[in-house]
Design a protein around this motif. Structure first.
Motif, PDB file in Angstrom:
ATOM      1  N   SER A  95     -51.362  14.864 -58.331  1.00 31.32           N
ATOM      2  CA  SER A  95     -51.575  16.223 -57.853  1.00 31.32           C
ATOM      3  C   SER A  95     -52.690  16.273 -56.811  1.00 31.32           C
ATOM      4  CB  SER A  95     -51.938  17.141 -59.022  1.00 31.32           C
ATOM      5  OG  SER A  95     -52.409  18.390 -58.558  1.00 31.32           O
ATOM      6  N   VAL A  96     -52.443  16.986 -55.731  1.00 32.95           N
ATOM      7  CA  VAL A  96     -53.447  17.104 -54.668  1.00 32.95           C
ATOM      8  C   VAL A  96     -54.619  17.970 -55.081  1.00 32.95           C
ATOM      9  CG1 VAL A  96     -51.772  16.683 -52.839  1.00 32.95           C
ATOM     10  CG2 VAL A  96     -52.234  19.046 -53.565  1.00 32.95           C
ATOM     11  N   ILE A  97     -54.556  18.584 -56.267  1.00 38.88           N
ATOM     12  CA  ILE A  97     -55.716  19.322 -56.779  1.00 38.88           C
ATOM     13  C   ILE A  97     -56.263  18.680 -58.047  1.00 38.88           C
ATOM     14  CG2 ILE A  97     -55.169  21.536 -55.707  1.00 38.88           C
ATOM     15  CD1 ILE A  97     -53.964  22.376 -58.473  1.00 38.88           C
ATOM     16  N   ASP A  98     -55.911  17.427 -58.281  1.00 41.17           N
ATOM     17  CA  ASP A  98     -56.495  16.701 -59.404  1.00 41.17           C
ATOM     18  C   ASP A  98     -58.019  16.739 -59.260  1.00 41.17           C
ATOM     19  OD1 ASP A  98     -55.767  14.272 -61.538  1.00 41.17           O
ATOM     20  OD2 ASP A  98     -57.697  14.016 -60.523  1.00 41.17           O
ATOM     21  N   GLY A 102     -58.027  14.309 -56.293  1.00 37.14           N
ATOM     22  CA  GLY A 102     -57.289  15.181 -55.390  1.00 37.14           C
ATOM     23  C   GLY A 102     -57.317  14.735 -53.940  1.00 37.14           C
ATOM     24  N   ASN A 150     -53.108  23.568 -64.866  1.00 36.44           N
ATOM     25  CA  ASN A 150     -53.775  24.002 -63.650  1.00 36.44           C
ATOM     26  C   ASN A 150     -54.709  25.163 -63.976  1.00 36.44           C
ATOM     27  OD1 ASN A 150     -50.993  23.560 -61.267  1.00 36.44           O
ATOM     28  ND2 ASN A 150     -52.305  22.081 -62.281  1.00 36.44           N
TER      29      ASN A 150
END
Length: 312
Positions: A95-98, A102, A150
């Motif tokens: 995920s790019v928002i990890d 990220g 999330n």
């Protein structure tokens, strides 16, 4: 009369095999990344024997974007020699928002898009789901245990939108579509949230991977598949398809699910696909199945799709 706006018929529609049955790290601790071409061929022989002509090199099995160019070219040549094309690449749990990785996964996402262009794939699937927790790894079916969620944070939502828009613009330059995978407890975790998210991104090549199977398998109340599909159908792009039996006991609240062949589960894919086609859906499919001989069930699912897709 043939539909002039549609690229494919039921015989030619790209229906890819997923590689979720095959791990990246092997029993001896070695990685698929380091295997020889001959060893890759041994695995892909299963896919060919199952009758597939399309492959999604799912990155839970092999990260094509992290192979040196010469090794990637060797892999592409192998697939072509085996009669396999690669219409799409799916990413998993990057995920790019990890919160920790990220930035790394955003850079990886750009490499995946470049790799898709290099191998002739027209679609890439991204998601916001995180790594499996220890409890999920111990469970028979990982989706029966809550995983990473999330955050309900408008700032993180905005960051997610910005990062997907960045990837989407990169993909747009290369003629590639992005499909965001529906998955519980993520920003694409319900039909309403998924539609809101892709609307916020606001790019025509960024849509929804309508993987309703990821939601109907949950042991909790979920929206019925039909209204979910009606909401996401106008935004549907590269589509992971799988199905589940689902039983609900209204008196006790008990919910039980189990993987099912595509034509037998709770989602009516004949109706779901017609909804998407009515909105101009014209993207590849990916057949997935958990449990048992998932590849063989996926092959049966492929054959079912070919029976119900448009003749012309």
């Amino acid at each position: 009369m043939a539909n002039p706006s549609r690229k494919w018929t039921r015989e030619t529609w790209p229906i890819a095999a997923a590689m979720i049955q095959y791990p990246n790290v092997l029993a001896d601790g070695s990685s698929v990344q380091d295997q020889s071409v001959e060893q890759w061929a041994e695995t892909l022989a299963d896919v060919v024997d199952a009758g597939f002509t399309e492959l999604d090199p799912t990155d839970s099995w092999i990260r094509l974007a992290d192979l040196p160019a010469a090794r990637r070219d060797d892999f592409v040549k192998l697939t072509r020699d085996l009669g396999l094309s690669m219409p799409a690449i799916s990413t998993s749990r990057r995920s790019v928002i990890d919160p920790e990785h990220g930035d790394e996964y955003l850079a990886y996402g750009h490499r995946v898009i470049d790799t898709a262009a290099a191998i002739g794939a027209g679609s890439v699937s991204f998601g916001f789901f995180g790594p499996l927790t220890d409890a999920q790894k111990k469970a028979l079916w990982f989706w029966t245990v809550d995983g990473v969620k999330n955050p309900e944070d408008p700032a993180v939502w905005r960051q997610a939108v910005q990062r997907i828009r960045e990837l989407g613009r990169h993909a747009e330059e290369l003629g590639i579509e992005l499909a965001l995978e529906m998955y519980e407890d993520t920003y694409i975790g319900s039909a309403d949230s998924a539609v809101r998210f892709v609307t916020d991104v606001g790019l025509p090549n960024v849509g929804i991977n309508a993987d309703l199977g990821n939601l109907v398998r949950l042991h909790r109340p979920v929206e019925h598949w039909q209204p979910m599909m009606a909401k996401v159908a106008p935004f549907a792009k590269y589509w992971h398809v799988k199905n589940y039996y689902r039983t609900e006991d209204e008196t006790s609240g008990l919910v039980v699910t189990h993987p099912a062949p595509l034509e037998f589960g709770v989602i009516n894919y004949r109706a779901a696909i017609r909804m998407a086609l009515a909105h101009g859906f014209d993207s590849p499919f990916l057949c997935e199945h958990y449990g048992g001989d998932g590849l063989s069930v996926s092959a049966a699912n492929r054959d079912y799709l070919r029976r119900i897709l448009p003749r012309d």
